[in-house]
Structures are given as structure tokens and as C-alpha cells.
Design an enzyme around this catalytic site. Structure first.
Site, PDB file in Angstrom:
ATOM      1  N   ILE A  14       0.833  -1.206   0.000  1.00 42.48           N
ATOM      2  CA  ILE A  14       0.000   0.000   0.000  1.00 42.48           C
ATOM      3  C   ILE A  14       0.865   1.253   0.000  1.00 42.48           C
ATOM      4  CG2 ILE A  14      -1.745   1.311   1.309  1.00 42.48           C
ATOM      5  CD1 ILE A  14      -2.676  -1.412   0.020  1.00 42.48           C
ATOM      6  N   THR A  85      -0.476  -4.592  10.213  1.00 39.78           N
ATOM      7  CA  THR A  85      -1.126  -4.815  11.514  1.00 39.78           C
ATOM      8  C   THR A  85      -1.558  -6.284  11.567  1.00 39.78           C
ATOM      9  OG1 THR A  85      -3.047  -3.820  10.435  1.00 39.78           O
ATOM     10  CG2 THR A  85      -2.015  -2.538  12.183  1.00 39.78           C
ATOM     11  N   VAL A 161      -7.769  -0.647  -1.472  1.00 39.71           N
ATOM     12  CA  VAL A 161      -7.493  -1.039  -2.863  1.00 39.71           C
ATOM     13  C   VAL A 161      -7.347  -2.547  -3.014  1.00 39.71           C
ATOM     14  CG1 VAL A 161      -6.477   1.131  -3.603  1.00 39.71           C
ATOM     15  CG2 VAL A 161      -5.049  -0.543  -2.418  1.00 39.71           C
ATOM     16  N   LYS A 212     -13.526   0.131   7.646  1.00 44.47           N
ATOM     17  CA  LYS A 212     -12.622  -0.766   6.917  1.00 44.47           C
ATOM     18  C   LYS A 212     -12.798  -2.218   7.382  1.00 44.47           C
ATOM     19  CE  LYS A 212      -9.446  -2.634   4.646  1.00 44.47           C
ATOM     20  NZ  LYS A 212      -8.196  -2.374   4.025  1.00 44.47           N
ATOM     21  N   CYS A 266      -5.665  -9.690   4.329  1.00 42.24           N
ATOM     22  CA  CYS A 266      -6.716  -8.744   4.726  1.00 42.24           C
ATOM     23  C   CYS A 266      -7.966  -9.452   5.211  1.00 42.24           C
ATOM     24  CB  CYS A 266      -7.051  -7.851   3.546  1.00 42.24           C
ATOM     25  SG  CYS A 266      -5.585  -7.135   2.820  1.00 42.24           S
ATOM     26  N   ARG A 336       0.798 -14.933   0.035  1.00 44.00           N
ATOM     27  CA  ARG A 336       0.646 -14.686   1.476  1.00 44.00           C
ATOM     28  C   ARG A 336      -0.643 -15.334   1.999  1.00 44.00           C
ATOM     29  NH1 ARG A 336       1.157  -8.418   2.145  1.00 44.00           N
ATOM     30  NH2 ARG A 336      -0.198  -8.501   0.339  1.00 44.00           N
TER      31      ARG A 336
HETATM   32  N1  SAJ Z   1     -12.437 -15.388  -2.371  1.00 44.28           N
HETATM   33  C1  SAJ Z   1     -13.313 -16.468  -2.499  1.00 44.28           C
HETATM   34  N2  SAJ Z   1     -14.509 -16.276  -3.101  1.00 44.28           N
HETATM   35  C2  SAJ Z   1     -14.878 -15.057  -3.588  1.00 44.28           C
HETATM   36  C3  SAJ Z   1     -14.007 -13.964  -3.451  1.00 44.28           C
HETATM   37  C4  SAJ Z   1     -12.789 -14.161  -2.834  1.00 44.28           C
HETATM   38  O1  SAJ Z   1     -13.004 -17.603  -2.072  1.00 44.28           O
HETATM   39  O2  SAJ Z   1     -15.988 -14.968  -4.139  1.00 44.28           O
HETATM   40  C5  SAJ Z   1     -11.134 -15.586  -1.713  1.00 44.28           C
HETATM   41  C6  SAJ Z   1      -9.964 -15.324  -2.657  1.00 44.28           C
HETATM   42  O3  SAJ Z   1      -9.683 -16.457  -3.441  1.00 44.28           O
HETATM   43  C7  SAJ Z   1      -8.867 -14.981  -1.672  1.00 44.28           C
HETATM   44  C8  SAJ Z   1      -9.616 -14.266  -0.556  1.00 44.28           C
HETATM   45  O4  SAJ Z   1     -10.981 -14.610  -0.699  1.00 44.28           O
HETATM   46  O5  SAJ Z   1      -8.259 -16.151  -1.155  1.00 44.28           O
HETATM   47  C9  SAJ Z   1      -9.471 -12.753  -0.552  1.00 44.28           C
HETATM   48  O6  SAJ Z   1      -9.547 -12.241  -1.881  1.00 44.28           O
HETATM   49  P1  SAJ Z   1     -10.390 -10.929  -2.241  1.00 44.28           P
HETATM   50  O7  SAJ Z   1     -10.301 -10.699  -3.690  1.00 44.28           O
HETATM   51  O8  SAJ Z   1     -11.736 -11.037  -1.649  1.00 44.28           O
HETATM   52  O9  SAJ Z   1      -9.700  -9.756  -1.402  1.00 44.28           O
HETATM   53  P2  SAJ Z   1      -8.201  -9.180  -1.203  1.00 44.28           P
HETATM   54  O10 SAJ Z   1      -7.659  -9.753   0.059  1.00 44.28           O
HETATM   55  O11 SAJ Z   1      -7.374  -9.301  -2.430  1.00 44.28           O
HETATM   56  O12 SAJ Z   1      -8.540  -7.581  -0.993  1.00 44.28           O
HETATM   57  C10 SAJ Z   1      -9.514  -7.200  -0.027  1.00 44.28           C
HETATM   58  C11 SAJ Z   1     -10.482  -6.197  -0.687  1.00 44.28           C
HETATM   59  N3  SAJ Z   1     -11.632  -5.967   0.189  1.00 44.28           N
HETATM   60  C12 SAJ Z   1     -12.898  -6.088  -0.267  1.00 44.28           C
HETATM   61  O13 SAJ Z   1     -13.160  -6.407  -1.403  1.00 44.28           O
HETATM   62  C13 SAJ Z   1     -13.989  -5.766   0.706  1.00 44.28           C
HETATM   63  C14 SAJ Z   1      -9.742  -4.884  -0.959  1.00 44.28           C
HETATM   64  O14 SAJ Z   1     -10.640  -3.888  -1.452  1.00 44.28           O
HETATM   65  C15 SAJ Z   1      -9.076  -4.378   0.329  1.00 44.28           C
HETATM   66  O15 SAJ Z   1      -8.388  -3.144   0.117  1.00 44.28           O
HETATM   67  C16 SAJ Z   1      -8.098  -5.434   0.778  1.00 44.28           C
HETATM   68  O16 SAJ Z   1      -8.836  -6.630   1.083  1.00 44.28           O
HETATM   69  C17 SAJ Z   1      -7.360  -4.923   2.010  1.00 44.28           C
HETATM   70  O17 SAJ Z   1      -6.208  -4.472   1.866  1.00 44.28           O
HETATM   71  O18 SAJ Z   1      -7.950  -4.877   3.098  1.00 44.28           O
END
Ligand code: SAJ
Length: 415
Positions: A14, A85, A161, A212, A266, A336
């Protein structure tokens, strides 16, 4: 309110893009990181993390003289803290990096400076950060004691993001700005307006912190719902992906996708910050975390079943298991907290010498898999007796699934 120099503390996933975007708007940016390697890499105009297009933006910022990286903070007009964090063993948030960062910038703070906490944080962390700075600088006044008259302005503005789309989302997303006072919020909003095209919506620090955590918990709960459905459907002999596609045709239903578990830094972490503050009340949020954390175990059980079926036909068979994917989600290289890595590790322990893995985005095996499994081409995986889909990379979706005999598909790409 003009900001001549902006300092970003923590040059990770970030902090570095944020520093680079400020620099691309011709602001003088000082990036600070305790990691000397990261600092040296950035000062050469290169990057130490993977994010589309970030290399070009950082290279331009450094060569044009707008961005430099250091290990010890220097004076600036605004400080953005973007440090990790994590949580401790008991799921309690670990504010150690925020404490170190706030104590590190305290000596260079001057009257009129703005300090923003960007790291995802439990409710109350911004006030705690201000208290650490006040303790280190009794000669300056802070909002918790002097309100609107304070020398230093303090706010929480969480980053939101999506990895893989960081540069676009940094500019386009709306921003929640939680100042400790109204003047703190106004100053922080003025800073973000340097590059944010979305709306800067003002609230207080505690609401911004909770906002958040709420966003990521909302996603976690919804993924847990999909994961629970997948286990129920498996028992009832129903294709869960078809079911979800059908249910989502309802105008007010929008179910997420099941998978092998939830990874990344996250979604699998932030909900615990709510649970640890309000354990008795956070029933759904905790249950969702538990459902998602247990999903890899269920996947392993399904793989065991497939292997047992093959052994029932030929008990002397030398079974090879081929895993597709290591990253925590599709089309990125980030491993990660990846459930795919955990599943490969457990499988290799159960079936030593029989597990292979392919991931077009991962060049080397992570340390925890070294000596346990082998990284091979996708073509090699296709020769395995049991194929396990752990990530829905675009390369895997193109495979001829109709002609692949024995597989466990945790991402629904085969149907
Ligand atoms: N996942 C599923 N099924 C889904 C969507 C995701 O199993 O339908 C899994 C993914 O494969 C992955 C995990 O969830 O293992 C997380 O992936 P993600 O695309 O949901 O999220 P991150 O961790 O890449 O990013 C999230 C985002 N938060 C939200 O969409 C509410 C992003 O906007 C945040 O900025 C980020 O966390 C963060 O930094 O907190």
C-alpha cells in the site's frame, strides 16, 4: 493547505503505490522503511513487490527526483503510516509496527503537521497512535487534549485497494476520512484530493476504523456462506456453482464464490479485529472466520476420498497428485496466507514424494514447500492421477476439462 513534502512510512503493497502516486502528482515524497534492501531497490528506481504498472510509476518518480526512500524519518508536512497490523497467536491485534512508526516520526514532527494512519486497525488505534506521539513530544499539542487547537492533526484513512488493481483503485475509489477533529479531517481530505478522483467522505476516526473492518468482514461472511453452501451441496449431490448462478438470477441475491479457503493479508485477518474487541457480540463474524479457516481441511478430505477410490480399484497404484495453483487468488503471484500453499503442504505430508504443483505466476517454491513438493509445468500436472484445482488462474480455465478424468475442483472452473 499546501503540502510541500509528504512522507510515507512503510513501503509495502500500500505504502509504495501511495508514495509513487503522490510523486506522480509532482509532490516531494520521502518514503521510509526499516528494510534497507527495499529502500535501496526503490532508490535505484526499481520495486520489490509485484503490482501491475507500479515499476513504471516508481521508476519515473525516482528518476525525476520526486521520490526518495530512507530508513530514518525526515521532516515533512504530512506523514502517512502504512505498516502491517498482523494479529498475535490469540487473534489479538498486534499494533507493534504502528507503535514503532509513530515513535520514529515523533522526533521530526513540527507544529502544523498532519499524521494519517492508513493501516487497517482495530477501533481505537488512531487514538492510541496519537497518545504514543504525545508521550514522545510533550512540547507539541495533540487533538486528544487540545481538540481543534492542536499543533498536530491526526486522522485515520483506511486503504481499500484491491491487489492487482492498486494504481487504478487508489485514484478512483472513494476515500473514508476519519479525523480526530473536524480540522484534522479537513486537512486529511485536502491531502488526498492531490490525487483521489473518488469522493473523500468525512467521518470520525473510530467510524473510519470500523468501516474498513466492516468491508472486509462483509466479504468474509459472504465467502463463508458460499463455502458452507459448497459443503452442503456436495452432500446433496448438487453442483454448487450451477446453484449459485441460478440463485444469483434473483434481483436481490448476489452470492460470492466458494473456494479452498480465504487467503491474503486482509480478509482472513481483519474480522478478528472486530471479534477481539467484542467477542460476545461477534457471533456471525467469528463463525464465518471459522468456516473459511476450516475449508482447506474439507478439501484435503475430498482429495483423500478420490485417492481411496483409486486405491480401491488398484491397491498397488503409485498415485501422483497434481495441484494447480499456489497464489491466494487468481492471476496474481501473491502467496501470502494462501490456502493453496497450506493444502499442498498438508498433502505432501500425507503423500510424501507424490505431490507436484504448477503455477504460471510463481517462479520458485516458497520456503515452507521446499523439499516437500516439486514445481513443474502444467503439462506435467495433466499426467497426474488426481488433479486438484486450487486457484482459478486464466491458464487453468482454458484446459480441456471435459477430457480430464479424475480431479477435485475447488474453484468451479471445470463446469
Ligand atoms: N475469495 C473467495 N470467493 C470469492 C471472493 C474471494 O473464495 O468470491 C477468496 C480469494 O480467493 C482470496 C480471498 O478470498 O483467497 C481474498 O480475496 P479478495 O479478492 O476477496 O480480497 P483481497 O484480500 O485481495 O482484498 C480485499 C479487498 N476488500 C474487499 O473487497 C472488501 C480490498 O478492497 C481491500 O483493500 C483489501 O482486502 C485490504 O487491503 O484490506
Amino acid at each position: 493547505m499546501s503540502f510541500e513534502t509528504i512522507s510515507v512510512i512503510g513501503l509495502g503493497y500500500i505504502g509504495l503505490p501511495t508514495a509513487a502516486v503522490f510523486a506522480s502528482r509532482k509532490k516531494k515524497v520521502i518514503g521510509v522503511d526499516v528494510n534497507k534492501n527495499a529502500v535501496d531497490t526503490i532508490n535505484r528506481g526499481e520495486i520489490h513487490i509485484v503490482e501491475p504498472d507500479l515499476d513504471m510509476v516508481v521508476h519515473a518518480a525516482v528518476t525525476e527526483g520526486y521520490l526518495k526512500a530512507v530508513t530514518v524519518p525526515e521532516p515533512a508536512d504530512a506523514f502517512l503510516i502504512a505498516v502491517p497490523t498482523p494479529f498475535k497467536g490469540d487473534h489479538e491485534p498486534d499494533l507493534g509496527y504502528i507503535e514503532s512508526a509513530s515513535k520514529a516520526i515523533a522526533p521530526v514532527l513540527k507544529r502544523g503537521d498532519l499524521v494519517i494512519l492508513e493501516s487497517t486497525s482495530p477501533v481505537g488505534a488512531t487514538e492510541q497512535m496519537a497518545a504514543w506521539m504525545a508521550e514522545a513530544r510533550p512540547d507539541l499539542t495533540f487533538p486528544q487534549t487540545h481538540g481543534e487547537e492542536s499543533d498536530i492533526r491526526v486522522a485515520h484513512c483506511p486503504e481499500r485497494v484491491l491487489p492487482g488493481h492498486v494504481l487504478r483503485e487508489l485514484v478512483q475509489n472513494d476515500r473514508v476520512i476519519g479525523g480526530m477533529t473536524t480540522k484534522c479531517s479537513d486537512k486529511a481530505a485536502a491531502l488526498y484530493k492531490t490525487f483521489v478522483e473518488g469522493e473523500c467522505v468525512i467521518t470520525n476516526a473510530r467510524t473510519a476504523e470500523m468501516c474498513k473492518l466492516t468491508e472486509n468482514s462483509f466479504r468474509d461472511v459472504n465467502i463463508a456462506f458460499a463455502n458452507e453452501l459448497s459443503i452442503i451441496c456436495d452432500k446433496l449431490d448438487i453442483n454448487v456453482w450451477e446453484l449459485i448462478r441460478l440463485a444469483n438470477r434473483h434481483p436481490r441475491v448476489n452470492i460470492l464464490q466458494p473456494g479452498p479457503g480465504v487467503g491474503g493479508h486482509c480478509i482472513a485477518v481483519d474480522p478478528w479485529f472486530i471479534v477481539s474487541k467484542s467477542p460476545a457480540e461477534s457471533k456471525i463474524i467469528r463463525a464465518a472466520r471459522e468456516v473459511n479457516d476450516k475449508k482447506p481441511e474439507w478439501v484435503l478430505h475430498k482429495i483423500d476420498q478420490k485417492i481411496n477410490d483409486l486405491l480401491a480399484m488398484d491397491k498397488d497404484m503409485d498415485i501422483v497428485i497434481g495441484c494447480l495453483g499456489l497464489s491466494f487468488k487468481a492471476d496474481i503471484d501473491d502467496i501470502r496466507e494462501s490456502p493453496a500453499v497450506e493444502i499442498c503442504k498438508q498433502l505432501s505430508a500425507r503423500y510424501p514424494g507424490r505431490v507436484l504443483v504448477a503455477d504460471p505466476n510463481v517462479a520458485d517454491l516458497p520456503n515452507e514447500l521446499l523439499g516437500l513438493t516439486e514445481l513443474v509445468d502444467v503439462a506435467e500436472i495433466l499426467k497426474a492421477d488426481v488433479i486438484v484445482v486450487l486457484v482459478d488462474h486464466k491458464e487453468f480455465k482454458k484446459l480441456d476439462w471435459a477430457n480430464i478424468k479424475c480431479y477435485v475442483d475447488t474453484r468451479g472452473i471445470s463446469c
